[in-house]
Structure formats: C-alpha cells, structure tokens
Motif scaffolding. Structure first.
Motif, PDB file in Angstrom:
ATOM      1  N   ARG A 128       0.708  -1.395   0.196  1.00  0.00           N
ATOM      2  CA  ARG A 128      -0.143   0.046  -0.018  1.00  0.00           C
ATOM      3  C   ARG A 128       0.840   1.126  -0.184  1.00  0.00           C
ATOM      4  NH1 ARG A 128      -4.047  -2.079   4.521  1.00  0.00           N
ATOM      5  NH2 ARG A 128      -2.109  -3.163   5.242  1.00  0.00           N
ATOM      6  N   ILE A 129       2.109   1.039   0.705  1.00  0.00           N
ATOM      7  CA  ILE A 129       2.991   2.256   0.619  1.00  0.00           C
ATOM      8  C   ILE A 129       3.183   2.635  -0.837  1.00  0.00           C
ATOM      9  CG2 ILE A 129       5.113   3.182   1.238  1.00  0.00           C
ATOM     10  CD1 ILE A 129       3.416   2.342   3.676  1.00  0.00           C
ATOM     11  N   GLN A 131       1.466   2.075  -3.552  1.00  0.00           N
ATOM     12  CA  GLN A 131       0.343   2.607  -4.199  1.00  0.00           C
ATOM     13  C   GLN A 131       0.120   4.224  -3.656  1.00  0.00           C
ATOM     14  OE1 GLN A 131      -3.072   0.297  -2.967  1.00  0.00           O
ATOM     15  NE2 GLN A 131      -2.132  -1.517  -3.531  1.00  0.00           N
ATOM     16  N   ILE A 132       0.356   4.531  -2.486  1.00  0.00           N
ATOM     17  CA  ILE A 132       0.151   5.802  -1.853  1.00  0.00           C
ATOM     18  C   ILE A 132       1.410   6.854  -2.657  1.00  0.00           C
ATOM     19  CG2 ILE A 132       0.691   7.364  -0.003  1.00  0.00           C
ATOM     20  CD1 ILE A 132      -0.503   5.213   1.724  1.00  0.00           C
ATOM     21  N   LYS A 133       2.480   6.163  -2.789  1.00  0.00           N
ATOM     22  CA  LYS A 133       3.595   7.027  -3.434  1.00  0.00           C
ATOM     23  C   LYS A 133       2.902   7.306  -5.072  1.00  0.00           C
ATOM     24  CE  LYS A 133       8.105   5.337  -3.426  1.00  0.00           C
ATOM     25  NZ  LYS A 133       9.115   4.684  -2.689  1.00  0.00           N
ATOM     26  N   ASP A 135       0.001   7.289  -6.322  1.00  0.00           N
ATOM     27  CA  ASP A 135      -0.835   8.323  -6.220  1.00  0.00           C
ATOM     28  C   ASP A 135      -0.513   9.810  -6.357  1.00  0.00           C
ATOM     29  OD1 ASP A 135      -2.438   6.113  -6.506  1.00  0.00           O
ATOM     30  OD2 ASP A 135      -3.383   6.291  -4.637  1.00  0.00           O
ATOM     31  N   PHE A 136       0.381  10.049  -5.271  1.00  0.00           N
ATOM     32  CA  PHE A 136       0.969  11.187  -5.036  1.00  0.00           C
ATOM     33  C   PHE A 136       1.924  11.805  -6.079  1.00  0.00           C
ATOM     34  CE2 PHE A 136      -0.343  10.865  -0.498  1.00  0.00           C
ATOM     35  CZ  PHE A 136      -0.801  12.072  -0.272  1.00  0.00           C
ATOM     36  N   MET A 140       0.813  15.200  -7.854  1.00  0.00           N
ATOM     37  CA  MET A 140       1.117  16.150  -7.749  1.00  0.00           C
ATOM     38  C   MET A 140       2.377  16.480  -8.756  1.00  0.00           C
ATOM     39  SD  MET A 140       1.856  16.211  -3.648  1.00  0.00           S
ATOM     40  CE  MET A 140       2.730  17.774  -3.873  1.00  0.00           C
ATOM     41  N   ASP A 141       2.498  15.707  -9.797  1.00  0.00           N
ATOM     42  CA  ASP A 141       3.614  15.630 -10.926  1.00  0.00           C
ATOM     43  C   ASP A 141       5.018  16.158 -10.292  1.00  0.00           C
ATOM     44  OD1 ASP A 141       4.540  16.003 -13.409  1.00  0.00           O
ATOM     45  OD2 ASP A 141       4.448  17.927 -13.494  1.00  0.00           O
ATOM     46  N   ILE A 142       5.246  15.089  -9.369  1.00  0.00           N
ATOM     47  CA  ILE A 142       6.506  14.761  -8.754  1.00  0.00           C
ATOM     48  C   ILE A 142       7.193  13.400  -9.008  1.00  0.00           C
ATOM     49  CG2 ILE A 142       6.201  16.635  -7.129  1.00  0.00           C
ATOM     50  CD1 ILE A 142       5.708  14.626  -5.114  1.00  0.00           C
ATOM     51  N   GLU A 143       8.547  13.257  -8.773  1.00  0.00           N
ATOM     52  CA  GLU A 143       8.956  12.078  -8.846  1.00  0.00           C
ATOM     53  C   GLU A 143       9.473  11.682  -7.253  1.00  0.00           C
ATOM     54  OE1 GLU A 143      12.483   9.246 -10.557  1.00  0.00           O
ATOM     55  OE2 GLU A 143      12.406  11.332 -10.969  1.00  0.00           O
ATOM     56  N   ILE A 144       8.833  10.709  -6.703  1.00  0.00           N
ATOM     57  CA  ILE A 144       9.305  10.200  -5.050  1.00  0.00           C
ATOM     58  C   ILE A 144      10.284   9.406  -5.172  1.00  0.00           C
ATOM     59  CG2 ILE A 144       8.727   9.424  -3.302  1.00  0.00           C
ATOM     60  CD1 ILE A 144       5.836  10.194  -3.857  1.00  0.00           C
ATOM     61  N   GLU A 145      11.522   9.884  -4.895  1.00  0.00           N
ATOM     62  CA  GLU A 145      12.761   9.017  -5.136  1.00  0.00           C
ATOM     63  C   GLU A 145      13.196   8.251  -4.102  1.00  0.00           C
ATOM     64  OE1 GLU A 145      16.426  11.736  -5.333  1.00  0.00           O
ATOM     65  OE2 GLU A 145      15.723  12.694  -7.107  1.00  0.00           O
ATOM     66  N   SER A 146      12.603   8.480  -3.026  1.00  0.00           N
ATOM     67  CA  SER A 146      12.564   7.485  -1.731  1.00  0.00           C
ATOM     68  C   SER A 146      11.649   7.799  -0.677  1.00  0.00           C
ATOM     69  CB  SER A 146      14.082   7.238  -1.224  1.00  0.00           C
ATOM     70  OG  SER A 146      14.503   8.772  -0.542  1.00  0.00           O
ATOM     71  N   HIS A 147      11.671   7.111   0.387  1.00  0.00           N
ATOM     72  CA  HIS A 147      10.829   7.292   1.205  1.00  0.00           C
ATOM     73  C   HIS A 147      11.412   6.504   2.419  1.00  0.00           C
ATOM     74  CE1 HIS A 147       9.128   3.270   0.765  1.00  0.00           C
ATOM     75  NE2 HIS A 147       8.471   3.288   1.988  1.00  0.00           N
TER      76      HIS A 147
ATOM     77  N   ARG B 128      -4.825   5.884   4.304  1.00  0.00           N
ATOM     78  CA  ARG B 128      -4.459   4.418   4.281  1.00  0.00           C
ATOM     79  C   ARG B 128      -3.107   4.236   5.248  1.00  0.00           C
ATOM     80  NH1 ARG B 128      -3.866   4.663  -2.285  1.00  0.00           N
ATOM     81  NH2 ARG B 128      -3.454   6.899  -1.687  1.00  0.00           N
ATOM     82  N   TYR B 150       8.119   9.976   5.521  1.00  0.00           N
ATOM     83  CA  TYR B 150       8.605  11.113   4.720  1.00  0.00           C
ATOM     84  C   TYR B 150       8.747  10.657   3.202  1.00  0.00           C
ATOM     85  CZ  TYR B 150      10.007  12.956   9.428  1.00  0.00           C
ATOM     86  OH  TYR B 150      10.008  13.428  10.379  1.00  0.00           O
ATOM     87  N   TYR B 152      10.754  11.580  -0.066  1.00  0.00           N
ATOM     88  CA  TYR B 152      11.778  12.641  -0.587  1.00  0.00           C
ATOM     89  C   TYR B 152      11.300  12.601  -2.121  1.00  0.00           C
ATOM     90  CZ  TYR B 152      13.649  11.979   3.866  1.00  0.00           C
ATOM     91  OH  TYR B 152      13.887  11.956   5.260  1.00  0.00           O
ATOM     92  N   ALA B 153      11.000  13.991  -2.927  1.00  0.00           N
ATOM     93  CA  ALA B 153      10.660  13.980  -3.884  1.00  0.00           C
ATOM     94  C   ALA B 153      11.405  15.092  -4.785  1.00  0.00           C
ATOM     95  CB  ALA B 153       9.204  13.937  -4.033  1.00  0.00           C
ATOM     96  N   ARG B 154      11.287  15.242  -5.954  1.00  0.00           N
ATOM     97  CA  ARG B 154      11.556  16.298  -6.930  1.00  0.00           C
ATOM     98  C   ARG B 154      10.445  16.578  -7.741  1.00  0.00           C
ATOM     99  NH1 ARG B 154      16.807  17.213  -6.370  1.00  0.00           N
ATOM    100  NH2 ARG B 154      18.290  15.473  -5.462  1.00  0.00           N
ATOM    101  N   ASN B 156       8.750  17.122 -11.289  1.00  0.00           N
ATOM    102  CA  ASN B 156       8.776  16.325 -12.397  1.00  0.00           C
ATOM    103  C   ASN B 156       9.066  17.315 -13.788  1.00  0.00           C
ATOM    104  OD1 ASN B 156       8.894  13.865 -13.327  1.00  0.00           O
ATOM    105  ND2 ASN B 156       6.915  13.305 -12.768  1.00  0.00           N
TER     106      ASN B 156
END
Lengths: 165, 165
Positions: A128-129, A131-133, A135-136, A140-147, B128, B150, B152-154, B156
């Motif tokens: 689910r993590i 999935q959340i990633k 979705d965001f 938001m038109d971002i790239e989540i590099e890590s969490h 979720r 958290y 961590y994003a950039r 796009n």
DNA sequence: CTCAATGCAAATCATTTGCACACCC
DNA sequence: GGGTGTGCAAATGATTTGCATTGAG
C-alpha cells in the motif's frame, strides 16, 4: 515480515554469491564515477554485508579495530557516503542524533517498526505504501525518489500476548 | 493537503482561541507533573504556535533575541523536550543532524513530502496509513504509538509541470 | 524560604575538514 | 609519477551538562 534477517536463503554459498554480486556492483559504480578501487572500500562493503542488523559508524569502526584491519573513522564516513550514493547501503536517523545504516542491495523497499520496549527493529513491507507513493506522484507531478516510514510501537500487554510470530 | 498552513481557520480570533487551549494544555501538563509554570515555557509555547512552518532550535533562539525576550538555548532545548512529552510539539530528524520541530496539537496525524529541489516541506494526510497501522497492530499484537513517514521527491521536469495545485 | 528552572559557559559527541602521506591508476 | 583516497588530529556544530543564580510555589 523478517526480523533482522536479510539473506533469507540459508547456507553460506548463497552469502558468497550475494557478496560477489554486491562487490561487482561497487566495482561498476566506481568505474562509472572514475573512483579508485581501494581495499578499504571493498573491506567495508564486505563487513557491512556480513551484518544482518542496523549498525552505526562506531560499530563498524570497532569491528575493524578488533580484526587486524586498519581503517580510520574518516574513511568509514567517506565510504558509507559513497556506498549510499551507489545504493548499497541505506541510512536511517531514527530520531537519534547518531545515524544508523543497513545494507540495502538485497532488501529493497522495506520499512521499520521500532519496538520502544527494547529498541528491537522489525522490518516489513506493505504494497500500500507504493500505491500511496504512486498516487502522489501522479497527483502532484513529482517523482518520489525514496521514502522512510517508521512505526514506533510497544508490545501489547493487555491481551494474552502470544509470543509474536 | 496543506502547505505550511496549520490553522486553516482564517481570522485572528481563531488563533487566539487556539493559543488559549494550548496554554491550558501546558498548564494541565505542568500541574500533572508537578513542574513550574515559568514565563519562559509559556513564551516559547506561544512563539511556536505563531510559527506555521517547521523550525529548528536556532530559529527560535534568534526569534527571542530579536525581541526583547531573553531565553537561553539550554532553556529552549529543555522546554522543547518538555513540550514534546506534553504532545504539544513534534520533532523531526529529516536525515539531517540538526532536528526540526513543529507545533502539533492542532494538526495531528499528518506526514511530509520533502522537496529535494528546494527543501520545501509539504504536509499531507492519507487514511491508508492508518489502515496499515491498524492492520499491523492487530496482526502483531502491538500498539503503535506514533509513526513518521517522509517522501523525498523532486519536481517532475519531464512533463508539462502545471503549477502544482 | 526551598528547590526546580534558568543562563552561561564548558563539555560532549557525531560528523567534517585540512593536510601530509600512501598507493591506485 | 600524479592525483585521489586514506589517516590522523584538529575543527565544527548540535546538543548536553555543571554550576551559580533566580524566582515560582
């Protein structure tokens, strides 16, 4: 869910293979980035991949001091920074000042439950993590590099606590 | 999703009420724990609740130095520790050495996206997470007291980046 | 009045840096 | 050989601590 055990394949041959692959990864990274293949870097990598838990810089340092191998703390810091960039270790801050690390190549994408009773660290993975990633990322038109996700928990004493697992 | 804005109620009266409630919370906590109601503690609490962003110790310290109010860094550290126990602030480590804080009483249960481009911090809340938490609590017979997540994003750059939101 | 809180400065601890030397390339 | 990586020690920067003083109860 695993508990402090990352190479779930039993047997030492599996570990040797794992080590081999990881060393090649490092070599690859060093060559790509025009960095030197020093014995320290491989020694540190190897030592890290023998460790199945989370560790800090000082733990590594003392490990090397125990054995005959001489490595300075500065070098350990530098090398861990490098391995971090290479994606071969993961860094944690756990709310403490001192950072913790863990090997990462063979256990990607997992999160942590910190048991506040005894500071045991339990790893888990939940789709689910992701999935959340995702979705965001699209929303938001971002790239989540890590969490990083940490649950801080205590054993439930109220109920009959079946020895968990 | 909110961006650096926690008292979404417009108007100053709302803020005054918020402050009132939070001060009472502190008083309650201090009395319960037999601690003194010093002016510094209330001043720090008030200052914190005026801040709608994440801040560090030094930021607070300089804030007080700018005004006529004298507070030492040691006291700020002590007081934040106290407010942490009282549940009135939240502490973050963000992978940096230096800790960051934020007020917490009126914005419980939110997580953070750290924009790596400009270190902007975006808050979000996703149900979720609670579900995952609940699932683990029952599955493992533990009580999850808190969590931190958290991303961590950039930004796009590849796509047409519609000014987000 | 008494003892917990504060202020200040010194101490600590993780991490970083500067520089001389070593050794990978 | 040349320059990067290492080792050492000193520097830094956040946080903690010790102690004299202050002020809340």
């Amino acid at each position: 869910m695993t508990r402090h055990s990352n190479h779930s394949n039993p047997g030492f041959k599996a570990f040797e293979q794992e080590l081999e692959v990881v060393k090649n990864k490092l070599t690859e990274f060093l060559e790509e980035h025009n960095q030197r293949k020093t014995p320290e870097r491989y020694a540190i990598l190897e030592e890290i991949y023998k460790i199945d838990e989370h560790f800090d810089i000082d733990f590594l340092y003392k490990l090397f001091k125990q054995r005959q191998f001489q490595v300075s703390k500065a070098t350990i810091y530098n090398t861990l920074e490098l391995l971090l960039e290479a994606g071969l270790v993961r860094k944690h801050q756990f709310g403490k000042i001192q950072a913790f690390y863990e090997k990462s190549f063979f256990n990607k994408n997992h999160d942590h439950i910190i048991m506040l009773d005894d500071f045991q660290i339990i790893e888990f993975c939940d789709p689910r993590i992701e999935q959340i990633k995702n979705d965001f990322e699209t929303a938001m038109d971002i790239e989540i590099e890590s969490h990083t996700l940490y649950f801080y928990a205590r054993k439930n004493k109220s109920k009959k606590s079946s020895k968990n697992k």
